[in-house]
Design a protein around this motif. Structure first.
Motif, PDB file in Angstrom:
ATOM      1  N   HIS A   2      46.436  41.529  30.366  1.00 13.12           N
ATOM      2  CA  HIS A   2      47.393  41.755  31.441  1.00 13.12           C
ATOM      3  C   HIS A   2      48.803  41.797  30.855  1.00 13.12           C
ATOM      4  O   HIS A   2      49.064  41.223  29.798  1.00 13.12           O
ATOM      5  CB  HIS A   2      47.277  40.628  32.482  1.00 13.12           C
TER       6      HIS A   2
ATOM      7  N   TYR B 130      47.201  44.738  35.268  1.00 11.98           N
ATOM      8  CA  TYR B 130      46.098  43.800  35.108  1.00 11.98           C
ATOM      9  C   TYR B 130      44.845  44.548  34.670  1.00 11.98           C
ATOM     10  O   TYR B 130      44.711  45.751  34.906  1.00 11.98           O
ATOM     11  CB  TYR B 130      45.864  42.995  36.389  1.00 11.98           C
ATOM     12  N   LEU B 131      43.973  43.816  34.024  1.00 12.92           N
ATOM     13  CA  LEU B 131      42.728  44.389  33.487  1.00 12.92           C
ATOM     14  C   LEU B 131      43.015  45.647  32.661  1.00 12.92           C
ATOM     15  O   LEU B 131      42.357  46.677  32.819  1.00 12.92           O
ATOM     16  CB  LEU B 131      41.735  44.689  34.611  1.00 12.92           C
TER      17      LEU B 131
ATOM     18  N   GLU C  92      49.790  46.924  39.161  1.00 12.34           N
ATOM     19  CA  GLU C  92      49.957  45.974  40.248  1.00 12.34           C
ATOM     20  C   GLU C  92      50.698  46.643  41.415  1.00 12.34           C
ATOM     21  O   GLU C  92      51.581  47.475  41.203  1.00 12.34           O
ATOM     22  CB  GLU C  92      50.731  44.741  39.768  1.00 12.34           C
TER      23      GLU C  92
ATOM     24  N   SER D  50      42.774  36.737  29.210  1.00 11.24           N
ATOM     25  CA  SER D  50      42.028  35.707  29.943  1.00 11.24           C
ATOM     26  C   SER D  50      40.529  35.852  29.676  1.00 11.24           C
ATOM     27  O   SER D  50      39.700  35.549  30.535  1.00 11.24           O
ATOM     28  CB  SER D  50      42.346  35.771  31.443  1.00 11.24           C
TER      29      SER D  50
END
Lengths: 117, 106
Positions: free
Chosen positions: B33, B48-49, B54, B90
């Motif tokens: 991200h 993100y991803l 976003e 993450s």
């Protein structure tokens, strides 16, 4: 709307314990995970630990046994406690909400903590 | 820990295209991200991803990559894009951030 706000003492003496509170609104702590991230002045970000929506916690091993995260769902608050503070713990501490795909979609404005005698 | 390596700084002129890279020391799949942080402010989510924009973020921002190599592209760059950009993974615990790329406009 979703909001997070950190609060804390601002100044902590070396070897003492830091206690911070993250107060959230616009969402439930039983539905979203909240994390703590810190930033040394002018430096990068460091993930510290997390409170999952089910109440489970996990921590960055860099903080070994110094760090504890808890919550009070009735007050929509997540707490950070870290003991044995040293000057290198000086920095800005953020709480952040975890979005659906494991990214931080909302952050608090941060609270500055100075460790000094 | 998964180390994320970013170039420390870039300087571009408004209207140009800029790419900011982030290399991971091990695979993070697509759980990468990107955040923008302006002085005195908290980070805000951009991508993100790896490649998803976003909501509310201008379409000038885009992301790509998977595994260990990721890129954030801003095209065209505007004066308001002056900021530090961080990648964050993450996939592996502990979650980690890159060192940040400071974008300055000429």
């Amino acid at each position: 709307q979703v909001q997070l706000k950190e609060s804390g003492p601002g100044l902590v003496q070396p070897s003492q314990t830091l206690s911070l509170t993250c107060t959230v609104s616009g969402f439930s702590l039983t539905s979203y995970s909240v994390h703590w991230v810190r930033q040394h002045s002018g430096k990068s970000l460091e993930w510290m630990g997390r409170m999952w929506s089910d109440g489970d916690t996990s921590y960055n091993s860099a903080f070994t046994s110094r760090l504890s995260i808890s919550r009070d769902t009735s007050k929509s608050q997540v707490f950070l406690k870290m003991n044995s503070l040293q000057t290198e713990d000086t920095g800005t501490y953020y709480c952040a909400r975890l979005g659906a795909d494991w990214y931080f979609d909302f952050w608090g404005p941060g609270t500055m903590v100075t460790v000094s005698s | 820990d998964t180390v994320l390596t970013q170039s420390p700084a870039l300087a571009v002129s408004p209207g140009e295209r800029v790419t900011i890279s982030c290399r991971a020391s091990e695979s993070v799949s697509t759980l990468m991200h990107w955040y923008q942080q302006k002085p005195g402010q908290q980070p805000t989510l951009l991508i993100y991803l790896a490649s998803n924009l976003e909501s509310g973020v201008p379409a000038r921002f885009s992301g790509s990559g998977s595994g260990t190599d990721f890129t954030l592209t801003i095209d065209p760059v505007e004066a308001d894009d002056t900021a530090t950009y961080y990648c964050q993974q993450s996939w592996n615990d502990p979650w980690t951030f890159g060192g940040g790329t400071k974008l300055e406009l000429k």
